[in-house]
Motif scaffolding. Structure first.
Motif, PDB file in Angstrom:
ATOM      1  N   LEU A  43      -1.224   7.462   5.029  1.00 54.67           N
ATOM      2  CA  LEU A  43      -2.066   6.431   4.434  1.00 54.67           C
ATOM      3  C   LEU A  43      -3.090   6.017   5.481  1.00 54.67           C
ATOM      4  N   GLU A  44      -4.348   6.145   5.147  1.00 56.55           N
ATOM      5  CA  GLU A  44      -5.416   5.714   6.043  1.00 56.55           C
ATOM      6  C   GLU A  44      -5.697   4.248   5.729  1.00 56.55           C
ATOM      7  N   VAL A  45      -5.532   3.399   6.721  1.00 54.65           N
ATOM      8  CA  VAL A  45      -5.573   1.951   6.533  1.00 54.65           C
ATOM      9  C   VAL A  45      -6.726   1.355   7.329  1.00 54.65           C
ATOM     10  N   ASP A  46      -7.481   0.494   6.675  1.00 52.94           N
ATOM     11  CA  ASP A  46      -8.535  -0.264   7.363  1.00 52.94           C
ATOM     12  C   ASP A  46      -7.898  -1.556   7.871  1.00 52.94           C
TER      13      ASP A  46
ATOM     14  N   ALA B 198      -5.783  -2.228   1.192  1.00 50.29           N
ATOM     15  CA  ALA B 198      -6.201  -1.907   2.552  1.00 50.29           C
ATOM     16  C   ALA B 198      -6.129  -0.403   2.831  1.00 50.29           C
ATOM     17  N   VAL B 199      -5.522   0.341   1.905  1.00 53.23           N
ATOM     18  CA  VAL B 199      -5.414   1.796   2.049  1.00 53.23           C
ATOM     19  C   VAL B 199      -6.695   2.410   1.498  1.00 53.23           C
ATOM     20  N   VAL B 200      -7.491   2.988   2.376  1.00 56.35           N
ATOM     21  CA  VAL B 200      -8.803   3.504   1.976  1.00 56.35           C
ATOM     22  C   VAL B 200      -8.779   4.989   1.643  1.00 56.35           C
ATOM     23  N   ALA B 201      -7.714   5.690   2.027  1.00 51.54           N
ATOM     24  CA  ALA B 201      -7.561   7.106   1.682  1.00 51.54           C
ATOM     25  C   ALA B 201      -6.101   7.501   1.865  1.00 51.54           C
TER      26      ALA B 201
ATOM     27  N   LEU C 193      -2.509  17.976  11.686  1.00 49.50           N
ATOM     28  CA  LEU C 193      -3.333  16.861  11.243  1.00 49.50           C
ATOM     29  C   LEU C 193      -4.282  17.361  10.167  1.00 49.50           C
ATOM     30  N   PRO C 194      -4.377  16.659   9.036  1.00 44.45           N
ATOM     31  CA  PRO C 194      -5.318  17.092   8.001  1.00 44.45           C
ATOM     32  C   PRO C 194      -6.732  17.194   8.564  1.00 44.45           C
ATOM     33  N   ALA C 195      -7.449  18.219   8.140  1.00 37.44           N
ATOM     34  CA  ALA C 195      -8.805  18.449   8.645  1.00 37.44           C
ATOM     35  C   ALA C 195      -9.698  17.229   8.416  1.00 37.44           C
ATOM     36  N   SER C 196      -9.484  16.516   7.317  1.00 34.51           N
ATOM     37  CA  SER C 196     -10.306  15.345   7.027  1.00 34.51           C
ATOM     38  C   SER C 196     -10.147  14.244   8.069  1.00 34.51           C
ATOM     39  N   LEU C 197      -9.011  14.195   8.743  1.00 32.07           N
ATOM     40  CA  LEU C 197      -8.808  13.212   9.813  1.00 32.07           C
ATOM     41  C   LEU C 197      -9.133  13.797  11.179  1.00 32.07           C
TER      42      LEU C 197
END
Length: 111
Positions: A50-53, A87-90, A104-108
């Motif tokens: 979970l990508e969190v801001d 707050a989870v942006v992706a 690690l996913p390429a997007s990150l």
């Protein structure tokens, strides 16, 4: 940006709740997330990142040694309260590489 590891069956959720044993939500940054992934979820194919801001969390975020601490190891962002779904942006899958280790996913990785 911080990230949180979670089994796919536990997401989506209204919020990610703190671990009652320590009082916070364990998080990482993209550069250190493979350490807890390997330690806690080795070989699993159902793990999400979970990508969190942190600005949207609404709870204190403190950078502290890992739990358990590793001498000279990285510090991790600990969220002292729930992480609301807003707050989870992706959401990213955490893939296994050909050798069975996480990648690690390429997007990150590109950030």
């Amino acid at each position: 940006m911080i990230v949180h590891l979670i089994p796919a069956a536990d997401w989506p959720a209204e919020a990610v709740r703190p671990d009652p044993a320590v009082g916070f939500v364990h998080c990482s940054d993209p550069g250190s997330v493979l350490l807890p992934a390997r330690a806690l979820f080795a070989g699993r194919t159902d793990i999400l990142l979970l990508e969190v801001d942190p600005a949207l969390v609404g709870a204190p975020v403190r950078w502290e040694p890992g739990v358990p601490p590793v001498p000279g190891g990285p510090w991790f962002p600990h969220v002292y309260g729930p992480i609301p779904a807003s707050a989870v942006v992706a959401v990213h899958e955490l893939p296994l590489a050909g050798d069975g280790d996480f990648a690690l996913p390429a997007s990150l990785a590109l950030r």
